[in-house]
Motif scaffolding. Structure first.
Motif, mmCIF file in Angstrom:
data_model
loop_
_atom_site.group_PDB
_atom_site.id
_atom_site.type_symbol
_atom_site.label_atom_id
_atom_site.label_comp_id
_atom_site.label_asym_id
_atom_site.label_seq_id
_atom_site.Cartn_x
_atom_site.Cartn_y
_atom_site.Cartn_z
ATOM 1 N N ASP A 195 -3.938 4.828 -5.004
ATOM 2 C CA ASP A 195 -4.540 4.238 -3.919
ATOM 3 C C ASP A 195 -4.625 2.486 -4.406
ATOM 4 N N ASP A 196 -4.677 2.629 -5.667
ATOM 5 C CA ASP A 196 -4.727 1.097 -6.358
ATOM 6 C C ASP A 196 -3.577 0.464 -5.915
ATOM 7 N N LEU A 197 -2.454 0.912 -6.129
ATOM 8 C CA LEU A 197 -1.034 0.607 -5.764
ATOM 9 C C LEU A 197 -0.993 0.337 -4.367
ATOM 10 N N ALA A 198 -1.549 0.978 -3.604
ATOM 11 C CA ALA A 198 -1.451 0.833 -2.058
ATOM 12 C C ALA A 198 -2.010 -0.577 -1.551
ATOM 13 N N ASP A 199 -3.150 -0.777 -2.332
ATOM 14 C CA ASP A 199 -4.017 -1.953 -1.933
ATOM 15 C C ASP A 199 -3.381 -3.280 -2.670
ATOM 16 N N ILE A 200 -2.351 -3.199 -3.442
ATOM 17 C CA ILE A 200 -1.831 -4.282 -4.100
ATOM 18 C C ILE A 200 -0.714 -4.906 -3.022
ATOM 19 N N SER A 201 -0.918 -6.333 -3.067
ATOM 20 C CA SER A 201 0.307 -6.786 -2.295
ATOM 21 C C SER A 201 1.681 -6.855 -2.705
ATOM 22 N N LEU A 202 2.591 -6.800 -1.944
ATOM 23 C CA LEU A 202 4.189 -6.798 -2.680
ATOM 24 C C LEU A 202 3.994 -8.121 -3.274
ATOM 25 N N GLU A 203 3.751 -9.152 -3.124
ATOM 26 C CA GLU A 203 3.928 -10.379 -3.748
ATOM 27 C C GLU A 203 3.320 -10.268 -5.328
ATOM 28 N N LYS A 204 2.164 -9.786 -5.450
ATOM 29 C CA LYS A 204 1.529 -9.631 -6.509
ATOM 30 C C LYS A 204 2.027 -8.577 -7.513
ATOM 31 N N LEU A 205 2.585 -7.467 -6.898
ATOM 32 C CA LEU A 205 3.087 -6.349 -7.502
ATOM 33 C C LEU A 205 4.575 -7.094 -7.971
ATOM 34 N N ALA A 206 5.183 -7.465 -7.101
ATOM 35 C CA ALA A 206 6.539 -8.329 -7.728
ATOM 36 C C ALA A 206 6.085 -9.375 -9.021
ATOM 37 N N LEU A 207 5.268 -9.959 -9.060
ATOM 38 C CA LEU A 207 4.888 -10.830 -10.025
ATOM 39 C C LEU A 207 4.423 -10.068 -11.272
ATOM 40 N N TYR A 208 3.691 -9.180 -11.137
ATOM 41 C CA TYR A 208 3.325 -8.439 -12.187
ATOM 42 C C TYR A 208 4.651 -7.698 -12.811
ATOM 43 N N LEU A 209 5.557 -7.068 -12.208
ATOM 44 C CA LEU A 209 6.673 -6.585 -12.819
ATOM 45 C C LEU A 209 7.785 -7.399 -13.508
ATOM 46 N N GLN A 210 7.684 -8.750 -12.860
ATOM 47 C CA GLN A 210 8.413 -9.692 -13.510
ATOM 48 C C GLN A 210 7.635 -10.329 -14.906
ATOM 49 N N GLU A 211 6.443 -10.310 -15.051
ATOM 50 C CA GLU A 211 5.668 -10.877 -16.249
ATOM 51 C C GLU A 211 5.873 -9.688 -17.347
ATOM 52 N N LYS A 212 5.612 -8.517 -16.807
ATOM 53 C CA LYS A 212 5.820 -7.394 -18.033
ATOM 54 C C LYS A 212 7.103 -7.169 -18.298
ATOM 55 N N GLY A 213 8.163 -7.354 -17.541
ATOM 56 C CA GLY A 213 9.534 -7.408 -17.841
ATOM 57 C C GLY A 213 10.039 -8.585 -18.462
ATOM 58 N N ASN A 214 9.260 -9.530 -18.744
ATOM 59 C CA ASN A 214 9.523 -10.846 -19.591
ATOM 60 C C ASN A 214 10.596 -11.496 -18.757
ATOM 61 N N HIS A 215 10.548 -11.516 -17.607
ATOM 62 C CA HIS A 215 11.452 -12.354 -16.450
ATOM 63 C C HIS A 215 12.989 -11.920 -16.707
ATOM 64 N N HIS A 216 13.105 -10.382 -16.969
ATOM 65 C CA HIS A 216 14.615 -10.006 -17.208
ATOM 66 C C HIS A 216 14.950 -9.112 -15.911
ATOM 67 N N PHE A 217 13.735 -8.974 -14.924
ATOM 68 C CA PHE A 217 14.194 -8.336 -13.648
ATOM 69 C C PHE A 217 15.018 -8.986 -12.598
ATOM 70 N N VAL A 223 12.287 -4.225 -6.412
ATOM 71 C CA VAL A 223 11.777 -2.921 -6.870
ATOM 72 C C VAL A 223 10.198 -2.661 -6.774
ATOM 73 N N ALA A 224 9.562 -3.736 -6.182
ATOM 74 C CA ALA A 224 8.224 -3.602 -5.966
ATOM 75 C C ALA A 224 8.158 -3.058 -4.630
ATOM 76 N N SER A 225 9.074 -3.542 -3.506
ATOM 77 C CA SER A 225 8.964 -2.616 -2.418
ATOM 78 C C SER A 225 9.325 -1.252 -2.267
ATOM 79 N N SER A 226 10.430 -0.936 -3.305
ATOM 80 C CA SER A 226 10.650 0.506 -3.416
ATOM 81 C C SER A 226 9.416 1.255 -3.942
ATOM 82 N N ILE A 227 8.571 0.555 -4.927
ATOM 83 C CA ILE A 227 7.194 1.364 -5.602
ATOM 84 C C ILE A 227 6.467 1.460 -4.418
#
Length: 412
Positions: A195-217, A223-227
């Motif tokens: 439910d938390d993930l359903a409430d997160i915007s696509l842009e915010k989730l994409a930024l989160y993944l980019q930061e956690k992946g050290n900008h290697h995505f 990927v965020a869209s598929s999640i």
């Protein structure tokens, strides 16, 4: 005259059985499995050689655990036994057990087990002596520990995937990225509910993944869209069950990261050790795709190549051979790979073959040919057969101290 000595080793003691070339019993008694016990047997063997004109001993013991290592190395390196002429043999327990079946109505006693080992040697069943130099043992301890950690890591990843499919039923189906990449593991470590993930915007989730992946995505938004799609398609758990699964996933992630770090530490130790040894002269690690870790694993298990008469003996030692099934004029085409042999050497050879087929065209063609010969177990069968072919190259390079040179076929 050569005498044969069978040692049945346990953590506390060693049962000794000594016999002549004709199979006549000379002595049988126990000794403690410690240095004083080994010294007593050494002195007995020296005295016996003087009294009965023994011109050599063949000592055999099963390679069952760490308890066998110390007595084997003691008798192998003892200078007084070397003067007499003493060979030490580490025996495959399965081969000894099969040999024992040829005797009718033998009881299960410690003396009998020591007798069978001595007789196994007397009939010339073993030609493989104990590893001659301790640097191979040092390397072997590291490579075997890495092997076991890799197996544990694989099992833990399977456990994690089970937990993941319980919590997030559509993730592995809808999200096309590595579950065990840094960003995704960080993502699951934060224990988001669906439910938390359903409430997160696509842009915010994409930024989160980019930061956690050290900008290697490459494409974090995709990927965020598929999640997000997987979130919408997944079943929901009750909060109570989801909390328990989150705890299991967090524990599993910690174990995976710890094991990955320990594997890297071991690999660094393996590379440092092999560089400092006389065996570090480059041979099989020059084969494209093998690299220093797989070559170290192979070298650690093989030891000195002259322990093996030929490449067929080496393949059999690794368990890369197939038992024949023949009766009269019938010969079975479908035969099973032997389950005996050195499991560590077999693992490193098969893993090495899996990498070599990516870089050496000759091996790639051979792999594809074998894969196309059958309709079931195509990859597994072809890979094992390719590993058997690789044994020939490994044997040639180690035996002749050569490097891989494709212009000259196998070696240079």
């Amino acid at each position: 005259m050569t005498y044969f000595v069978g040692l049945d080793v346990s953590s506390l003691d060693i049962k000794v059985y000594i016999e002549t070339e004709k199979g006549d019993k000379v002595k049988a008694y126990p000794i403690p499995n410690n240095r004083p016990g080994a010294l007593k047997l050494r002195d007995d063997l020296v005295s016996l050689a003087e009294e009965q004109r023994v011109d050599g001993y063949k000592i055999g013991l099963e390679s069952t655990s760490v308890y066998s290592y110390h007595p084997a190395m003691f008798f192998h390196t003892d200078p007084e036994l070397k003067k007499i002429g003493c060979s030490v043999y580490m025996l495959n327990p399965k081969q000894v057990a099969n040999f024992k079946k040829s005797y009718a109505n033998l009881d299960k006693t410690d003396e009998i087990d020591a007798f069978v080992i001595a007789d196994f040697l007397r009939f010339g069943r073993s030609t493989l002596s104990v590893v001659k130099e301790e640097q191979y043992i040092a390397l072997q301890r590291l490579t075997r520990s890495r092997f076991l950690l890799v197996q544990e890591l694989t099992r833990e990843k399977q456990h994690f995937l089970q937990h993941l499919n319980f919590k997030f039923s559509q993730f592995t189906k809808d999200v096309k990225t590595s579950v065990f990449g840094q960003a995704i593991l960080e993502f699951f470590s934060d224990e988001f509910s669906l439910d938390d993930l359903a409430d997160i915007s696509l842009e915010k989730l994409a930024l989160y993944l980019q930061e956690k992946g050290n900008h290697h995505f490459g494409d974090p938004k995709k990927v965020a869209s598929s999640i997000k799609t997987a979130v919408n398609n997944s079943y929901r758990l009750s909060r109570c069950v989801e909390d328990s699964v989150d705890l299991l996933m967090s524990t599993s992630i910690t174990l995976i990261r710890t094991m990955k770090a320990q594997i890297k530490t071991l690999e660094k130790g393996i590379q440092n050790l092999i560089k400092s040894l006389p065996i570090a002269k480059r041979t099989i690690d020059t084969i494209p795709g093998i690299g220093p870790i797989f070559s170290a694993g192979i070298i650690a298990e093989v030891g000195q190549i002259d322990r093996f008469q030929n490449e067929a003996k080496l393949a059999k030692y690794a368990g890369l051979y197939w038992r024949k099934h023949q009766s009269g004029t019938f010969t079975a085409e479908d035969t099973k790979l032997s389950r005996t042999g050195n499991v560590y050497l077999r693992y490193y050879l098969i893993e090495a073959a899996n990498h070599v087929i990516r870089y050496v065209p000759e091996y790639r063609r051979y792999y594809e040919k074998k894969a196309n010969e059958v309709t079931t177990h195509k990859h597994k069968r072809a890979l094992v057969l390719t590993a058997r072919k690789l044994v020939r190259m490994v044997d040639a390079l180690l035996r002749h101290h050569e490097i891989y040179a494709p212009s000259k076929g196998m070696t240079g």
